[in-house]
Design a protein around this motif. Sequence first.
Motif, PDB file in Angstrom:
ATOM      1  N   THR A 208       0.829  -1.201   0.000  1.00  0.00           N
ATOM      2  CA  THR A 208       0.000   0.000   0.000  1.00  0.00           C
ATOM      3  C   THR A 208       0.864   1.252   0.000  1.00  0.00           C
ATOM      4  OG1 THR A 208      -1.473  -1.282   1.411  1.00  0.00           O
ATOM      5  CG2 THR A 208      -2.009   1.024   1.108  1.00  0.00           C
ATOM      6  N   LEU A 209       0.568   2.166  -0.921  1.00  0.00           N
ATOM      7  CA  LEU A 209       1.269   3.441  -0.921  1.00  0.00           C
ATOM      8  C   LEU A 209       0.803   4.250   0.278  1.00  0.00           C
ATOM      9  CD1 LEU A 209       1.163   4.290  -4.720  1.00  0.00           C
ATOM     10  CD2 LEU A 209       3.149   3.606  -3.349  1.00  0.00           C
ATOM     11  N   PRO A 210       1.535   5.224   0.801  1.00  0.00           N
ATOM     12  CA  PRO A 210       2.785   5.736   0.236  1.00  0.00           C
ATOM     13  C   PRO A 210       3.972   4.813   0.509  1.00  0.00           C
ATOM     14  CG  PRO A 210       2.387   6.785   2.335  1.00  0.00           C
ATOM     15  CD  PRO A 210       1.192   5.886   2.071  1.00  0.00           C
ATOM     16  N   PHE A 211       5.069   5.140  -0.163  1.00  0.00           N
ATOM     17  CA  PHE A 211       6.337   4.499   0.101  1.00  0.00           C
ATOM     18  C   PHE A 211       7.340   5.567   0.542  1.00  0.00           C
ATOM     19  CE2 PHE A 211      10.460   2.821  -0.472  1.00  0.00           C
ATOM     20  CZ  PHE A 211      10.330   1.492  -0.154  1.00  0.00           C
TER      21      PHE A 211
ATOM     22  N   PRO B 225       6.311   3.013   3.782  1.00  0.00           N
ATOM     23  CA  PRO B 225       5.045   2.905   4.505  1.00  0.00           C
ATOM     24  C   PRO B 225       5.077   3.737   5.783  1.00  0.00           C
ATOM     25  CG  PRO B 225       5.908   0.726   3.924  1.00  0.00           C
ATOM     26  CD  PRO B 225       7.008   1.718   3.664  1.00  0.00           C
ATOM     27  N   PRO B 226       3.904   4.053   6.322  1.00  0.00           N
ATOM     28  CA  PRO B 226       3.842   4.830   7.567  1.00  0.00           C
ATOM     29  C   PRO B 226       4.729   4.211   8.649  1.00  0.00           C
ATOM     30  CG  PRO B 226       1.642   4.531   6.665  1.00  0.00           C
ATOM     31  CD  PRO B 226       2.573   3.713   5.805  1.00  0.00           C
TER      32      PRO B 226
ATOM     33  N   THR C   8      12.471   2.794  -3.469  1.00  0.00           N
ATOM     34  CA  THR C   8      11.142   3.087  -3.992  1.00  0.00           C
ATOM     35  C   THR C   8      10.337   1.791  -3.987  1.00  0.00           C
ATOM     36  OG1 THR C   8      11.928   2.674  -6.235  1.00  0.00           O
ATOM     37  CG2 THR C   8      11.875   4.975  -5.503  1.00  0.00           C
TER      38      THR C   8
ATOM     39  N   THR D 171       4.180  -5.793  -4.751  1.00  0.00           N
ATOM     40  CA  THR D 171       5.101  -4.675  -4.625  1.00  0.00           C
ATOM     41  C   THR D 171       6.109  -4.940  -3.513  1.00  0.00           C
ATOM     42  OG1 THR D 171       3.249  -3.280  -5.240  1.00  0.00           O
ATOM     43  CG2 THR D 171       5.215  -2.178  -4.407  1.00  0.00           C
TER      44      THR D 171
END
Length: 424
Positions: A35-38, A40-41, A56, A64
């Motif tokens: 899950t984006l963002p990259f 991750p939180p 990235t 991914t």
Amino acid sequence: MLKSWTSPSLALLVGALLSSPAWGQVIVLAEDFETLPFPPPGWTEVQSGASTNGWTAGYKLFGTAAWHDDLLGSNDNSLISPPINLLPLPNQAWMHCLQAVRFASYRDNHSVEVSLDGGITFQIIHDDVEGDTNMASLDLDLSSYAGLNGVLLSFRYTGDNASEWWVDEVVVNDIPGNILQTENNPATDHSYHLLAPSTWVQAQATAEALGGNLITIDDGAEHLWAVQNFGFDATGARRALWTGLNDLNTEGIFEWVDGSSVSYVNWAPGEPSAASADEDYVLLDATDAQFRFNDAKNINYGTLVGGALFGIAEVYMPTPVYSISNLVAGSTATFLIEHCQRLDECVIAYSISGSGPTTTWYGLVDLSMPIRALPTLTADATGTASIDIQVPLALTGVPVYSQALIVRVNGDTVLTNSLVTIIQ
Ligand SMILES: [Ca+2]
Ligand SMILES: [Ca+2]
Ligand SMILES: [Ca+2]
Ligand SMILES: [Ca+2]
């Protein structure tokens, strides 16, 4: 603590446990980079090189992954985990991930590092020396950090016009293997664990660490059960699965690694091909409609046999045994459950009204209503749970009817033997 077995409270407990991914492991970090963002939180990146791209999201491994390209210029870029709390892992701690490498000969370092001071200093715990690989499992022992809080893990890429590195499916748990799924088979009374992709040798080592071996398939029913339970991922994609069958001892003579006699084989057409002398390990071939047997090399990613190679560990699941000792008025009695699986929840229920039978959520029990429960226990690493209870003086001569409910981490439930014990 009063708890009726016919109340919904235990059903809620079971429901909560169903969300656990697999039996027998405590997971304190899991990241699949899907899950984006990259990043991750909670994850951070520290770039010290000329490149501004650094780590990235890249497509490889399972969907991914975290990816560092072989960019121009000098790079020293670390992808750092959130602070990991290892307090729930007081004895053993492990990091597992999948990695892939390309242009390995240009690599300076692909190191995994640990910081205990919030990222000020790092110590190297692994520096990769493997060649190019499509997918390999990396299993690192973090036990020297067991019980600590705030541990940071760093994946540090260094090099100049260097290699490519993918990292995915990062898990920190308390067992030397990475269990993806667990199922119990009532037909064999055995527990089966789907292991993260690895070579046959790695999968067998993990299976042994879990108290078993790679799967021994005794008949068509067990073959079908294994395929139905582990042969497909959530998207329906087929998985190739390692079995314990091998011809390591004598070329062409296939044996189960647990020493069982061979009562069943079901080879795919043209197999065993012994396509090379080192095709000594038998998998359930995902490219065959019926997942029939195929001998293969000790690899972790088989383009000829379809995708990653997942081990199935088969572990004997003993029947839990419940006992009471020293049930004496004015003394301390011990309630004991043995032969559980680690992390099983154990609920000892009792009645002083009679031996039932009473229908409950979990089947017929040898207890009459009202049924009460002792505090819920958790089985330790040896599969044992016990509690000491002070027996009131006034209860001499009272019969106690009791029985235990075992709730497995995957939500399965088992009722133990029942006891009728008169307080001395
Ligand atoms: Ca992924
Ligand atoms: Ca078996
Ligand atoms: Ca062979
Ligand atoms: Ca073959």
